[in-house]
Design a protein around this motif. Structure first.
Motif, PDB file in Angstrom:
ATOM      1  N   MET A   1       1.317  -6.284  -3.794  1.00 22.98           N
ATOM      2  CA  MET A   1       0.943  -5.108  -4.574  1.00 22.98           C
ATOM      3  C   MET A   1      -0.530  -4.758  -4.378  1.00 22.98           C
ATOM      4  O   MET A   1      -0.903  -3.582  -4.422  1.00 22.98           O
ATOM      5  N   GLU A   2      -1.360  -5.767  -4.155  1.00 24.36           N
ATOM      6  CA  GLU A   2      -2.777  -5.492  -3.908  1.00 24.36           C
ATOM      7  C   GLU A   2      -2.946  -4.756  -2.583  1.00 24.36           C
ATOM      8  O   GLU A   2      -3.715  -3.788  -2.490  1.00 24.36           O
ATOM      9  N   ALA A   3      -2.211  -5.194  -1.557  1.00 24.28           N
ATOM     10  CA  ALA A   3      -2.290  -4.521  -0.255  1.00 24.28           C
ATOM     11  C   ALA A   3      -1.718  -3.110  -0.339  1.00 24.28           C
ATOM     12  O   ALA A   3      -2.238  -2.180   0.281  1.00 24.28           O
ATOM     13  N   ALA A   4      -0.642  -2.936  -1.104  1.00 22.31           N
ATOM     14  CA  ALA A   4      -0.008  -1.627  -1.225  1.00 22.31           C
ATOM     15  C   ALA A   4      -0.892  -0.630  -1.949  1.00 22.31           C
ATOM     16  O   ALA A   4      -0.815   0.583  -1.696  1.00 22.31           O
ATOM     17  N   ALA A   5      -1.726  -1.104  -2.862  1.00 28.85           N
ATOM     18  CA  ALA A   5      -2.714  -0.266  -3.558  1.00 28.85           C
ATOM     19  C   ALA A   5      -2.100   1.000  -4.151  1.00 28.85           C
ATOM     20  O   ALA A   5      -2.639   2.095  -4.001  1.00 28.85           O
ATOM     21  N   GLY A   6      -0.946   0.847  -4.810  1.00 24.80           N
ATOM     22  CA  GLY A   6      -0.332   1.967  -5.506  1.00 24.80           C
ATOM     23  C   GLY A   6       0.388   2.972  -4.624  1.00 24.80           C
ATOM     24  O   GLY A   6       0.768   4.040  -5.103  1.00 24.80           O
ATOM     25  N   GLN A   7       0.618   2.650  -3.362  1.00 21.32           N
ATOM     26  CA  GLN A   7       1.217   3.609  -2.436  1.00 21.32           C
ATOM     27  C   GLN A   7       2.734   3.482  -2.291  1.00 21.32           C
ATOM     28  O   GLN A   7       3.360   4.292  -1.608  1.00 21.32           O
ATOM     29  N   LEU A   8       3.330   2.466  -2.909  1.00 21.26           N
ATOM     30  CA  LEU A   8       4.768   2.286  -2.772  1.00 21.26           C
ATOM     31  C   LEU A   8       5.535   3.356  -3.532  1.00 21.26           C
ATOM     32  O   LEU A   8       5.185   3.717  -4.660  1.00 21.26           O
ATOM     33  N   LYS A   9       6.601   3.849  -2.921  1.00 23.02           N
ATOM     34  CA  LYS A   9       7.485   4.762  -3.625  1.00 23.02           C
ATOM     35  C   LYS A   9       8.234   3.993  -4.706  1.00 23.02           C
ATOM     36  O   LYS A   9       8.432   2.783  -4.618  1.00 23.02           O
ATOM     37  N   GLU A  10       8.657   4.709  -5.716  1.00 22.75           N
ATOM     38  CA  GLU A  10       9.293   4.083  -6.874  1.00 22.75           C
ATOM     39  C   GLU A  10      10.466   3.195  -6.485  1.00 22.75           C
ATOM     40  O   GLU A  10      10.630   2.093  -6.994  1.00 22.75           O
ATOM     41  N   ALA A  11      11.283   3.656  -5.549  1.00 20.37           N
ATOM     42  CA  ALA A  11      12.477   2.898  -5.161  1.00 20.37           C
ATOM     43  C   ALA A  11      12.128   1.569  -4.502  1.00 20.37           C
ATOM     44  O   ALA A  11      12.940   0.637  -4.510  1.00 20.37           O
ATOM     45  N   CYS A  12      10.931   1.475  -3.922  1.00 23.13           N
ATOM     46  CA  CYS A  12      10.522   0.253  -3.225  1.00 23.13           C
ATOM     47  C   CYS A  12       9.720  -0.704  -4.106  1.00 23.13           C
ATOM     48  O   CYS A  12       9.274  -1.750  -3.628  1.00 23.13           O
ATOM     49  N   ASP A  13       9.521  -0.353  -5.358  1.00 17.58           N
ATOM     50  CA  ASP A  13       8.749  -1.195  -6.273  1.00 17.58           C
ATOM     51  C   ASP A  13       9.523  -2.488  -6.536  1.00 17.58           C
ATOM     52  O   ASP A  13      10.597  -2.466  -7.143  1.00 17.58           O
ATOM     53  N   PRO A  14       9.001  -3.641  -6.102  1.00 19.88           N
ATOM     54  CA  PRO A  14       9.742  -4.896  -6.275  1.00 19.88           C
ATOM     55  C   PRO A  14       9.800  -5.390  -7.710  1.00 19.88           C
ATOM     56  O   PRO A  14      10.487  -6.374  -7.992  1.00 19.88           O
ATOM     57  N   TYR A  15       9.106  -4.717  -8.620  1.00 20.12           N
ATOM     58  CA  TYR A  15       9.079  -5.139 -10.016  1.00 20.12           C
ATOM     59  C   TYR A  15       9.978  -4.278 -10.900  1.00 20.12           C
ATOM     60  O   TYR A  15       9.940  -4.411 -12.113  1.00 20.12           O
ATOM     61  N   ARG A  16      10.775  -3.398 -10.315  1.00 20.07           N
ATOM     62  CA  ARG A  16      11.692  -2.539 -11.073  1.00 20.07           C
ATOM     63  C   ARG A  16      13.118  -3.068 -10.974  1.00 20.07           C
ATOM     64  O   ARG A  16      13.583  -3.440  -9.908  1.00 20.07           O
TER      65      ARG A  16
ATOM     66  N   VAL B   1       7.077   0.712   6.411  1.00 17.82           N
ATOM     67  CA  VAL B   1       6.608  -0.036   5.242  1.00 17.82           C
ATOM     68  C   VAL B   1       7.141  -1.458   5.244  1.00 17.82           C
ATOM     69  O   VAL B   1       6.384  -2.419   5.017  1.00 17.82           O
ATOM     70  N   HIS B   2       8.434  -1.631   5.497  1.00 14.82           N
ATOM     71  CA  HIS B   2       9.029  -2.969   5.398  1.00 14.82           C
ATOM     72  C   HIS B   2       8.557  -3.904   6.511  1.00 14.82           C
ATOM     73  O   HIS B   2       8.783  -5.112   6.452  1.00 14.82           O
ATOM     74  N   GLU B   3       7.875  -3.352   7.525  1.00 12.89           N
ATOM     75  CA  GLU B   3       7.351  -4.182   8.608  1.00 12.89           C
ATOM     76  C   GLU B   3       5.845  -4.406   8.468  1.00 12.89           C
ATOM     77  O   GLU B   3       5.363  -5.531   8.627  1.00 12.89           O
ATOM     78  N   SER B   4       5.110  -3.336   8.171  1.00 12.81           N
ATOM     79  CA  SER B   4       3.652  -3.451   8.164  1.00 12.81           C
ATOM     80  C   SER B   4       3.083  -4.005   6.867  1.00 12.81           C
ATOM     81  O   SER B   4       2.093  -4.742   6.880  1.00 12.81           O
ATOM     82  N   LEU B   5       3.688  -3.674   5.726  1.00 13.84           N
ATOM     83  CA  LEU B   5       3.137  -4.136   4.455  1.00 13.84           C
ATOM     84  C   LEU B   5       3.241  -5.656   4.279  1.00 13.84           C
ATOM     85  O   LEU B   5       2.269  -6.287   3.829  1.00 13.84           O
ATOM     86  N   PRO B   6       4.386  -6.302   4.611  1.00 13.67           N
ATOM     87  CA  PRO B   6       4.418  -7.764   4.486  1.00 13.67           C
ATOM     88  C   PRO B   6       3.341  -8.454   5.325  1.00 13.67           C
ATOM     89  O   PRO B   6       2.735  -9.433   4.874  1.00 13.67           O
ATOM     90  N   LEU B   7       3.084  -7.939   6.531  1.00 11.22           N
ATOM     91  CA  LEU B   7       2.024  -8.542   7.348  1.00 11.22           C
ATOM     92  C   LEU B   7       0.663  -8.336   6.696  1.00 11.22           C
ATOM     93  O   LEU B   7      -0.153  -9.268   6.631  1.00 11.22           O
TER      94      LEU B   7
END
Length: 282
Positions: free
Chosen positions: A73-88, A215-221
């Motif tokens: 979440m720190e790397a994402a810096a608020g840029q994740l779309k709602e559907a991709c939020d792992p805390y929902r 997103v699913h490739e670059s954000l985890p790295l």
């Protein structure tokens, strides 16, 4: 508590000191959640739990992570779309009473608030890699490698050659979502050297686009690199030089942005926000 609450795309298992979140691998589950698989969230990493109405007959249970507790979440810096939020956790509306019970129970166990002093949630495990538009990025746990593609890399990057960055030489990462205009992954160095204003001219950055750097490739790295940097201790705040672009370059980028907008590839909101951002760099 030891109970399991299953919703759309995920299930939460409540334990005495954590919540274990397992994400489904179905075709309708966002790819980022599929890649994450499961995550154990310590209760000390959470600041709050909320329950709100969702769309089309659903309710949404969301855990609010403390700032700095989760490298993803720190790397994402608020840029994740709602559907991709792992805390929902999205549930049918008829399960609202049950969801409210678990929200109350979980909230009662939370004792921490404010920014976390260290990461409390595990980052994705290396080795990790992905293809950007201008090169391939990989991370083995101690070093980040950029190998340039001749079809996409700028002349500046070709002149610099393929790059290797030791985690010990890095201060952090800057991730700009590929789902907005001009996405990229930039490595921030400890020496505080001001990077080029444009990521496509920076040998410490790879740029996204045309389906590259998803997103699913670059954000985890990005999250894994950030976690490795943080494990090596705090980094002093680095001075950021105010970069100014050539007005002609700004005009060209706004023109290109307008073409994307007219073609329906950029929404009205994205067009307005990016145009304002470009004008602010003058």
């Amino acid at each position: 508590m030891g109970d399991v609450l299953a919703g759309f795309h995920a299930a939460w298992e409540f334990e005495s000191d954590s919540v274990l979140i397992r994400y489904e691998r179905g075709i309708r589950t966002p790819k980022l959640l599929q890649v994450l698989g499961e995550r154990r969230i310590p209760l000390e990493a959470l600041a709050d739990v909320t329950l709100t109405p969702g769309r089309r007959g659903t309710v949404v249970l969301r855990a609010e992570p403390r700032p700095g507790a989760d490298p993803l979440m720190e790397a994402a810096a608020g840029q994740l779309k709602e559907a991709c939020d792992p805390y929902r956790l999205v549930l049918p509306a008829e399960r609202e009473t049950l969801a409210e019970y678990y929200a109350d129970e979980l909230r009662a166990l939370l004792t921490e608030s404010g920014p976390a002093e260290r990461h409390l949630v595990a980052a994705p495990e290396p080795p990790l890699q992905f293809k950007a538009y201008d090169g391939k990025a990989s991370f083995d746990g101690t070093s980040v490698f950029f190998r340039w593609f001749w079809t996409g890399a700028s002349s500046a990057k070709w002149k610099a050659g393929d790059q290797t960055f030791e985690v010990t030489d890095l201060a952090g990462v800057e991730w700009r979502s590929p789902e907005v205009f001009e996405g990229y992954l930039r490595l921030l160095r400890r020496d505080g050297a001001a990077p080029p204003a444009q990521a496509d001219q920076d040998p410490a950055a790879v740029v996204f686009g045309l389906g590259y750097g998803a997103v699913h490739e670059s954000l985890p790295l990005a999250a894994a690199v950030l976690a490795a940097v943080r494990e090596r201790g705090p980094v002093a705040a680095l001075p950021v030089a105010a970069a100014r672009r050539d007005p002609a370059d700004i005009a060209e980028r706004i023109r290109h942005l307008g073409e994307l907008h007219q073609a329906g590839l950029v929404t009205d909101e994205e067009f307005s926000a990016k145009k304002a951002q470009l004008l602010a760099e003058l």
